[in-house]
Scaffold this active site. Structure first.
Site, PDB file in Angstrom:
ATOM      1  N   ASP A 194       0.917  -1.218  -0.007  1.00 11.14           N
ATOM      2  CA  ASP A 194      -0.051  -0.140   0.107  1.00 11.14           C
ATOM      3  C   ASP A 194       0.910   1.316  -0.007  1.00 11.14           C
ATOM      4  O   ASP A 194       1.615   1.439   1.119  1.00 11.14           O
ATOM      5  CB  ASP A 194      -0.927  -0.146   1.199  1.00 11.14           C
ATOM      6  N   ASP A 201      -2.358   5.736  -6.025  1.00 14.16           N
ATOM      7  CA  ASP A 201      -2.627   5.018  -4.979  1.00 14.16           C
ATOM      8  C   ASP A 201      -2.764   3.485  -5.338  1.00 14.16           C
ATOM      9  O   ASP A 201      -3.777   3.097  -6.086  1.00 14.16           O
ATOM     10  CB  ASP A 201      -3.711   5.461  -4.146  1.00 14.16           C
TER      11      ASP A 201
END
Length: 405
Positions: free
Chosen positions: A98, A277
């Protein structure tokens, strides 16, 4: 945070100068990364991404205002994981990679196994994400990536409770280190990330993470690559173009950039700030831009999936969606704008229908985080996250114009 979202396969250790990648004679270490789909909650794809977007925005604003941020949690439904060894001898954990968070933690699915290298710091640790949360104890331990890439005394969270992470053991956080502030007990100190420690321990010479994906066609694809410390020239074409981290808050708290978007030649989003992201599956854009995109494509909201659905004739006339970043245009072709048709049933869709991967971030433009370029964008372009030089880079790949969907 959630994490929703499209695709990995191996990690290579290389060293490069950020603006001009150069391979040097350090050993390559491969580490497979695999797409995992939580089919039981995959119909929450859009809700998951929007929840993450709300949290990322609120978290950064709350930090500036000295308050806590919170958002309703939903299950992470589309995740991309890497097998990471922890301890000595190492136990393998499947961790979601992430860029929108920076704590590394485990224990959501498989319990932590302490070894001789484990040390309980006595501090509590907790992080909330758009897709869930965890809390537990902080340990330091040896972390192993691939075949022999070792980090000693790495801070890890060991979860005593976690929600929203079905099918994964935790998270490998590779976002900016400032995102760890306030995650340990009452301390406001930051916690060195995996990439911070790779640099400080001399394993890499520049703090750079590069990400390569390919479009997914199944629910469990190993089709990407991470590169710590440099870039892999075999994974992109042409040159990597870099832009500085945006100065606009709250996007500046993450891997934030400035861009504008056009549908064909028609502007739909003026130059504004947003983020790149790996924890988001879709491309999310401000509500006013989404309304313009919906009108331009002729898409209609599908009740089953939450995505826009178009007909075959509308698909045949779909124009390229252009992202102008730092004077360079990155185009999502018609094929790149649709959900992989082989995975329609996984999101509650109909096999022969066509669904668009561009959707509403849930707020109007002008709020400082007006878009998220998630996996639907990243699987078509090589991306580089350069902490050393505070910049993000992009390049085309052999998949930029692929017609695999």
């Amino acid at each position: 945070m959630a994490l929703g979202s499209s695709l990995f396969a191996a990690v290579f250790l290389a060293v490069a100068v950020a603006a001009s990648p150069v391979q040097v004679n350090k050993p390559l270490v491969s580490l497979p990364l695999v797409r995992r789909t939580n089919s039981t909650s995959f119909t929450n794809l859009l809700a998951n991404d929007q929840a993450r977007a709300r949290y990322l925005k609120d978290r950064a604003q709350a930090k500036l205002q000295g308050r806590a941020a919170s958002v309703d949690a939903t299950n992470a439904v589309d995740t991309y994981v890497v097998s990471v060894g922890v301890g000595s001898p190492a136990t393998q954990y499947s961790l979601l990679v992430d860029t929108g968070s920076s704590n590394t933690w485990l224990g959501a699915n498989k319990s932590y196994t302490p070894t001789s290298t484990s040390s309980d710091t006595g501090d509590s640790v907790s992080v909330t994400y758009g897709s869930g949360s965890f809390s537990g104890e902080e340990y330091t331990d040896t972390v192993t990536l691939g075949d022999g890439l070792t980090i000693t005394n790495q801070s890890i969270g060991v979860a005593s409770q976690a929600q929203g992470f079905s099918g994964v053991d935790g998270i490998l956080g590779v976002g900016p280190v400032a995102l760890t502030q306030g995650t340990l007990g009452d301390s406001e100190a930051t916690v060195p990330t995996v990439t911070d420690n790779l640099l400080s321990q001399g394993t890499i010479d520049t703090e750079v993470l590069a990400v390569s994906f390919a479009p997914a066609t199944s629910e469990s694809d190993a089709n990407g690559e991470l590169t710590f410390g440099g870039t892999d020239s075999s994974k992109y074409t042409g040159s990597i173009n870099y832009v500085p981290i945006t100065s606009t808050s709250p996007a500046s708290e993450y891997w934030g950039i400035d861009q504008d978007i056009t549908y064909g030649d028609s502007p739909i989003l003026s130059s504004t700030a947003g983020i790149v992201d790996t924890g988001t599956t879709l491309v999310l854009i401000a509500s006013d831009a989404f309304d313009a995109y919906k009108t331009a494509t002729g898409g209609t909201a599908d009740e089953s999936t939450g995505l826009l659905r178009i007909s075959s004739s509308q698909f045949s006339s779909l124009q390229t969606l252009n992202f102008n970043i730092g004077g360079t245009t990155y185009g999502l072709t018609a094929n790149a704008q649709i959900w992989p048709r082989a995975l329609n049933s996984a999101i509650g869709g109909t096999a022969d229908d066509i669904y668009l991967v561009v959707n509403d971030i849930g707020s109007a433009s002008g709020e400082g985080l007006d878009f998220i370029n998630g996996y639907a964008f990243l699987e078509r372009f090589y991306s580089v996250y350069d902490t050393t030089n505070s910049q993000v880079g992009f390049a085309e790949t052999s998949f930029t114009s692929a017609t695999s969907n």
